[in-house]
Design a protein around this motif. Structure first.
Motif, PDB file in Angstrom:
ATOM      1  N   GLY A 113       0.637  -1.132  -0.071  1.00 51.45           N
ATOM      2  CA  GLY A 113       0.049  -0.055   0.098  1.00 51.45           C
ATOM      3  C   GLY A 113       0.958   1.151   0.120  1.00 51.45           C
ATOM      4  N   ALA A 114       0.061   2.305  -0.292  1.00 50.99           N
ATOM      5  CA  ALA A 114       0.723   3.519  -0.029  1.00 50.99           C
ATOM      6  C   ALA A 114      -0.500   4.731   0.241  1.00 50.99           C
ATOM      7  CB  ALA A 114       1.348   4.082  -1.458  1.00 50.99           C
ATOM      8  N   ALA A 115      -0.030   5.760   0.765  1.00 55.64           N
ATOM      9  CA  ALA A 115      -1.199   6.809   1.321  1.00 55.64           C
ATOM     10  C   ALA A 115      -2.045   7.058   0.199  1.00 55.64           C
ATOM     11  CB  ALA A 115      -0.370   7.888   1.710  1.00 55.64           C
ATOM     12  N   VAL A 116      -3.382   7.103   0.762  1.00 53.37           N
ATOM     13  CA  VAL A 116      -4.563   7.275  -0.227  1.00 53.37           C
ATOM     14  C   VAL A 116      -4.866   8.755   0.046  1.00 53.37           C
ATOM     15  CG1 VAL A 116      -5.343   4.999  -0.553  1.00 53.37           C
ATOM     16  CG2 VAL A 116      -6.276   6.409   1.300  1.00 53.37           C
ATOM     17  N   ARG A 117      -5.766   9.329  -0.791  1.00 51.56           N
ATOM     18  CA  ARG A 117      -6.100  10.684  -0.648  1.00 51.56           C
ATOM     19  C   ARG A 117      -7.529  10.840  -0.593  1.00 51.56           C
ATOM     20  NH1 ARG A 117      -1.766  13.325  -4.688  1.00 51.56           N
ATOM     21  NH2 ARG A 117       0.161  13.123  -3.363  1.00 51.56           N
ATOM     22  N   HIS A 118      -8.099  11.306   0.478  1.00 55.46           N
ATOM     23  CA  HIS A 118      -9.768  11.183   0.549  1.00 55.46           C
ATOM     24  C   HIS A 118     -10.445   9.936   0.093  1.00 55.46           C
ATOM     25  CE1 HIS A 118      -9.007  15.321   1.389  1.00 55.46           C
ATOM     26  NE2 HIS A 118      -8.305  15.641   0.184  1.00 55.46           N
ATOM     27  N   GLY A 119      -9.655   8.897   0.286  1.00 57.40           N
ATOM     28  CA  GLY A 119     -10.284   7.616  -0.094  1.00 57.40           C
ATOM     29  C   GLY A 119     -10.101   7.071  -1.434  1.00 57.40           C
ATOM     30  N   GLN A 120      -9.203   8.122  -2.221  1.00 59.16           N
ATOM     31  CA  GLN A 120      -9.089   7.772  -3.511  1.00 59.16           C
ATOM     32  C   GLN A 120      -7.642   7.209  -3.748  1.00 59.16           C
ATOM     33  OE1 GLN A 120     -11.394   7.891  -5.927  1.00 59.16           O
ATOM     34  NE2 GLN A 120     -12.734   8.186  -4.188  1.00 59.16           N
ATOM     35  N   VAL A 121      -7.240   6.366  -4.812  1.00 60.09           N
ATOM     36  CA  VAL A 121      -6.169   5.836  -5.113  1.00 60.09           C
ATOM     37  C   VAL A 121      -5.229   6.846  -5.668  1.00 60.09           C
ATOM     38  CG1 VAL A 121      -4.810   3.970  -6.401  1.00 60.09           C
ATOM     39  CG2 VAL A 121      -6.716   3.585  -4.801  1.00 60.09           C
ATOM     40  N   PRO A 122      -4.025   7.388  -5.312  1.00 59.80           N
ATOM     41  CA  PRO A 122      -3.302   8.239  -6.003  1.00 59.80           C
ATOM     42  C   PRO A 122      -2.422   7.365  -7.253  1.00 59.80           C
ATOM     43  CG  PRO A 122      -1.971   7.624  -3.866  1.00 59.80           C
ATOM     44  CD  PRO A 122      -3.547   6.947  -3.922  1.00 59.80           C
ATOM     45  N   PRO A 123      -1.841   8.415  -8.059  1.00 58.02           N
ATOM     46  CA  PRO A 123      -1.346   7.885  -9.300  1.00 58.02           C
ATOM     47  C   PRO A 123      -0.278   6.993  -9.135  1.00 58.02           C
ATOM     48  CG  PRO A 123      -1.559  10.132  -9.578  1.00 58.02           C
ATOM     49  CD  PRO A 123      -2.119   9.778  -8.064  1.00 58.02           C
ATOM     50  N   VAL A 124       0.698   7.046  -8.206  1.00 56.63           N
ATOM     51  CA  VAL A 124       1.738   6.039  -7.890  1.00 56.63           C
ATOM     52  C   VAL A 124       1.285   4.795  -7.638  1.00 56.63           C
ATOM     53  CG1 VAL A 124       3.875   5.499  -6.468  1.00 56.63           C
ATOM     54  CG2 VAL A 124       3.551   7.922  -7.462  1.00 56.63           C
ATOM     55  N   LEU A 125       0.254   4.945  -6.479  1.00 56.96           N
ATOM     56  CA  LEU A 125      -0.444   3.353  -6.171  1.00 56.96           C
ATOM     57  C   LEU A 125      -1.145   2.845  -7.106  1.00 56.96           C
ATOM     58  CD1 LEU A 125      -1.032   1.494  -3.829  1.00 56.96           C
ATOM     59  CD2 LEU A 125      -2.792   2.857  -3.125  1.00 56.96           C
ATOM     60  N   ALA A 126      -1.878   3.669  -8.120  1.00 56.49           N
ATOM     61  CA  ALA A 126      -2.631   3.042  -9.338  1.00 56.49           C
ATOM     62  C   ALA A 126      -1.851   2.370 -10.082  1.00 56.49           C
ATOM     63  CB  ALA A 126      -3.277   4.247  -9.948  1.00 56.49           C
ATOM     64  N   THR A 127      -0.636   2.691 -10.302  1.00 57.47           N
ATOM     65  CA  THR A 127       0.544   1.870 -11.169  1.00 57.47           C
ATOM     66  C   THR A 127       0.738   0.575 -10.864  1.00 57.47           C
ATOM     67  OG1 THR A 127       2.402   2.715 -10.365  1.00 57.47           O
ATOM     68  CG2 THR A 127       1.316   4.070 -12.222  1.00 57.47           C
ATOM     69  N   ARG A 128       0.904   0.494  -9.470  1.00 55.69           N
ATOM     70  CA  ARG A 128       0.886  -1.005  -8.835  1.00 55.69           C
ATOM     71  C   ARG A 128      -0.281  -1.928  -9.045  1.00 55.69           C
ATOM     72  NH1 ARG A 128       3.333   0.766  -2.672  1.00 55.69           N
ATOM     73  NH2 ARG A 128       4.863   2.417  -3.335  1.00 55.69           N
ATOM     74  N   LEU A 129      -1.474  -1.054  -8.857  1.00 54.97           N
ATOM     75  CA  LEU A 129      -2.610  -1.961  -8.861  1.00 54.97           C
ATOM     76  C   LEU A 129      -2.853  -2.182 -10.539  1.00 54.97           C
ATOM     77  CD1 LEU A 129      -4.739   0.138  -6.539  1.00 54.97           C
ATOM     78  CD2 LEU A 129      -3.956  -2.192  -6.093  1.00 54.97           C
ATOM     79  N   ASP A 130      -2.586  -1.534 -11.320  1.00 55.82           N
ATOM     80  CA  ASP A 130      -2.817  -2.020 -12.667  1.00 55.82           C
ATOM     81  C   ASP A 130      -1.638  -2.925 -13.222  1.00 55.82           C
ATOM     82  OD1 ASP A 130      -4.448   0.150 -13.151  1.00 55.82           O
ATOM     83  OD2 ASP A 130      -2.978   1.668 -13.757  1.00 55.82           O
TER      84      ASP A 130
END
Length: 271
Positions: A113-130
């Motif tokens: 994981g990485a810090a989320v913002r207002h419950g939303q996945v930020p760009p850096v974390l999104a690339t891990r999930l993609d």
């Protein structure tokens, strides 16, 4: 020449000092500010590489040898050159982790994981999930473990935010396991290892800049897991790469300090 040396040493300290200060600003309130900070850090490191380091080389070759100013310049230049060279090697290795392949058998994927913002996945974390979505499509019998607790006063955990993102990407809910206690990389690995068979084939998916540090922690914990790096969006690369590089130096400070001292002793022996 002495004044020029002092100015160059001050510029070197400012480049690294300001960059570290930017890294310590962890709670950026907008994407535009994050991009601005990363651009500033990149410019500082570029100045260090193409101006400050060549200036040190010029000064050391032209100043009277063995004077206090010359020795001071040599010490600072050695530290700067060693830090910069190893940062470049770290970046090269981090980019290499994007090309790592999953083993033929995978029982579970772990997304750090990485810090989320207002419950939303930020760009850096999104690339891990993609990245894990792409990998999972080749190993659809595997589970996906998302690890991350509540941090920075967020209302939902990192794991819950990541799970929601994966579900939107078409991953079946039953394939997702949430680990919601971890607050750092060490806990990500420790808590997840308690959820699965110790003999399971696990592939850890994290950002390219984060692989080496996570892999080091896994080795300390005795976890024989594979690692795959996801591509970090270019506008976030400078600070994320430098932050994890400095984190590695902190974790191995005795080794780093020993190498620096040995290099200085070698230089002094050649004078």
């Amino acid at each position: 020449m002495v004044i020029l040396s002092l100015v160059n040493e001050l510029l070197c300290a400012l480049c690294w000092g300001i960059t570290i200060r930017l890294i310590l600003v962890r709670h950026l309130h907008s994407e535009s500010r994050a991009i601005l900070f990363n651009a500033f850090a990149f410019i500082l490191m570029l100045i260090n590489l193409i101006i400050i380091l060549p200036a040190f080389a010029f000064l050391i070759m032209n100043m009277p040898a063995k004077t206090f100013s010359w020795l001071a310049a040599l010490v600072v230049a050695t530290l700067d050159a060693l830090s910069t060279f190893n940062l470049i090697l770290f970046c090269v290795y981090s980019h290499y982790t994007r090309m790592l392949k999953c083993p033929s058998t995978v029982h579970a994927f772990l997304v750090l994981g990485a810090a989320v913002r207002h419950g939303q996945v930020p760009p850096v974390l999104a690339t891990r999930l993609d990245k894990v979505v792409t990998c999972w499509k080749k190993h659809q019998s595997a589970k996906i473990i998302v690890s991350g607790g509540k941090v920075q006063k967020e209302k939902i955990s990192e794991a819950d935010a990541m799970a929601a993102y994966l579900i939107n990407q078409g991953i079946p809910t039953l394939k997702i396991i949430r680990e919601t206690r971890a607050r750092n990389t060490w806990q990500n690995l420790t808590f997840t290892s308690q959820l699965i068979n110790p003999h399971a084939s696990v592939v850890v998916v994290t950002s390219d800049f984060h692989v080496l540090r996570a892999k080091t922690y896994a080795k300390r914990l005795g976890l024989q897991w594979s690692f795959v790096g996801s591509k970090t969006p270019w506008q976030y690369c400078p600070l994320t790469f430098i932050r994890d590089y400095l984190g590695l130096i902190r974790d191995h400070r005795w080794l780093a300090g020993s190498i620096f001292i040995l290099l200085l002793l070698l230089e002094f022996s050649l004078i």
